[in-house]
Structure formats: C-alpha cells, structure tokens
Design a protein around this motif. Structure first.
Motif, mmCIF file in Angstrom:
data_model
loop_
_atom_site.group_PDB
_atom_site.id
_atom_site.type_symbol
_atom_site.label_atom_id
_atom_site.label_comp_id
_atom_site.label_asym_id
_atom_site.label_seq_id
_atom_site.Cartn_x
_atom_site.Cartn_y
_atom_site.Cartn_z
ATOM 1 N N TRP A 29 -5.227 3.587 -14.338
ATOM 2 C CA TRP A 29 -5.392 4.402 -12.921
ATOM 3 C C TRP A 29 -3.835 4.490 -12.428
ATOM 4 O O TRP A 29 -3.497 5.639 -11.878
ATOM 5 C CB TRP A 29 -6.259 3.695 -12.073
ATOM 6 N N GLN A 30 -3.231 3.533 -12.432
ATOM 7 C CA GLN A 30 -1.860 3.585 -11.884
ATOM 8 C C GLN A 30 -0.949 4.646 -12.528
ATOM 9 O O GLN A 30 -0.045 5.272 -11.829
ATOM 10 C CB GLN A 30 -1.164 2.060 -12.186
ATOM 11 N N GLU A 33 -3.027 8.291 -11.466
ATOM 12 C CA GLU A 33 -3.330 8.800 -10.278
ATOM 13 C C GLU A 33 -2.241 9.378 -9.513
ATOM 14 O O GLU A 33 -2.658 10.458 -8.671
ATOM 15 C CB GLU A 33 -3.499 7.278 -9.393
ATOM 16 N N ARG A 56 -2.794 13.051 -2.826
ATOM 17 C CA ARG A 56 -3.933 12.393 -3.477
ATOM 18 C C ARG A 56 -5.280 12.691 -2.677
ATOM 19 O O ARG A 56 -5.531 13.318 -1.656
ATOM 20 C CB ARG A 56 -3.650 11.121 -3.165
ATOM 21 N N TRP A 82 -12.665 12.086 -6.602
ATOM 22 C CA TRP A 82 -11.509 11.258 -6.543
ATOM 23 C C TRP A 82 -12.281 9.667 -6.344
ATOM 24 O O TRP A 82 -12.717 9.570 -5.301
ATOM 25 C CB TRP A 82 -10.706 11.334 -5.428
ATOM 26 N N THR A 84 -11.327 6.079 -7.086
ATOM 27 C CA THR A 84 -10.379 5.141 -7.520
ATOM 28 C C THR A 84 -10.585 4.449 -8.621
ATOM 29 O O THR A 84 -11.599 3.737 -8.421
ATOM 30 C CB THR A 84 -9.682 4.283 -6.268
ATOM 31 N N GLY A 85 -9.670 4.527 -9.623
ATOM 32 C CA GLY A 85 -10.269 3.645 -10.737
ATOM 33 C C GLY A 85 -11.074 4.268 -11.595
ATOM 34 O O GLY A 85 -11.655 3.461 -12.683
ATOM 35 N N MET A 88 -11.245 11.254 -11.705
ATOM 36 C CA MET A 88 -10.401 12.367 -10.937
ATOM 37 C C MET A 88 -11.021 13.592 -11.560
ATOM 38 O O MET A 88 -11.044 13.955 -12.566
ATOM 39 C CB MET A 88 -9.177 12.311 -11.088
#
Length: 159
Positions: A29-30, A33, A56, A82, A84-85, A88
């Motif tokens: 994800w880093q 993202e 974002r 969206w 997170t982790g 998307m």
C-alpha cells in the motif's frame, strides 16, 4: 439482446491480472497509495496530472497520459473507492470509459496478493469489439502483467 447491446458488450474488455508479492500489505500500500507514483511501475503510463488540489481518497481526479504502442491518449480518471491497505478503485471518464480496482489481500504476514481488474469500453476509433479483444485482452493484459512485476520489484526493493 439487440444488435446495439451486443456491439456494446463486445466492445468491453474485462481484464484481470494478479501477482503474489513478497512484502506485507502495508508495504505494498505504501507503494501504490501515492497515485502520482504509479508511473514508476506502469509501462503504459507516461505522466499523471491531478485535476484540483485533492491527491488521495475518493473524488481525486487526474489525467494519465497513456501510451500503448503507437496509440497515445489522455485517460481521465476519478477515484471511486479508497480503502486504506485494501483497495483503490477508479472510473475512467474520458475517451476510454469503464472502471477498475486494485485489491490487496494478505496471504500471510509477509506476502500480499495484488489483483488488478478493469472493465474498459473501447470506442469505435480504437476498434470497438476488435480493439477490446486485441487491445484489451491481449495487449493490455500483457503490459499489465509486466506492470505487476515492476510493482513487486518496487515493493521488495530496500530503501
């Protein structure tokens, strides 16, 4: 099904590619993202330009200059999902229309399954049904498999 419905359905390329990455979900994800960094691992994406200040989350809009062989176009996209982790999602709202999603699934603490799914409608000038089959199911699927190998390399590289 009417002739126009059949033609539309045949003009849609449904593409799914996936890879198991030797990195935890947080690391993958880093890397994915920051939308502006997608060009680092996507051979078909030349540049990304945001529309507005948002960078974002749901509602982020951007222009992706895309090149596949001799074909160049600007793909207008809007983020629609969206998590997170986890995921998307995008909607293609320009010359090429459709939707797509990246999903991340932890297979174990150190391995992530990354799945990329898209449904793209190919306009008549990109070959309609023939463009969807050749351009989508054959060409883009091959390019995107390479993109996922590059993503995996970015995720496992040491900083």
């Amino acid at each position: 099904m009417s002739a126009s419905t059949a033609t539309y359905a045949e003009s849609v390329a449904r593409i799914r590619v996936s890879i198991d990455i030797s990195a935890p979900v947080a690391r993958v994800w880093q890397i994915v993202e920051p939308v502006e960094r997608h060009v680092d691992g996507m051979a078909d994406a030349e540049s990304i330009e945001f529309v507005g200040d948002q960078r974002r989350g749901v509602g982020t809009s951007f222009l992706c200059r895309t090149k596949v062989g001799p074909i160049r176009l600007t793909d207008t996209m809007r983020i629609t999902r969206w998590e997170t982790g986890k995921a998307m999602g995008v909607e293609h709202v320009g010359l090429v229309t459709g939707s797509g999603v990246f999903t991340l699934e932890a297979l174990d603490a150190a391995t992530t399954r990354f799945v990329w799914e898209e449904e793209l409608v190919f306009p008549w000038w990109l070959g309609g049904p023939l463009g969807a089959f050749i351009g989508g199911k054959i060409v883009l699927r091959g390019i995107w498999r390479g993109n996922l190998r590059r993503l995996a390399a970015l995720c496992t590289a040491t900083n």
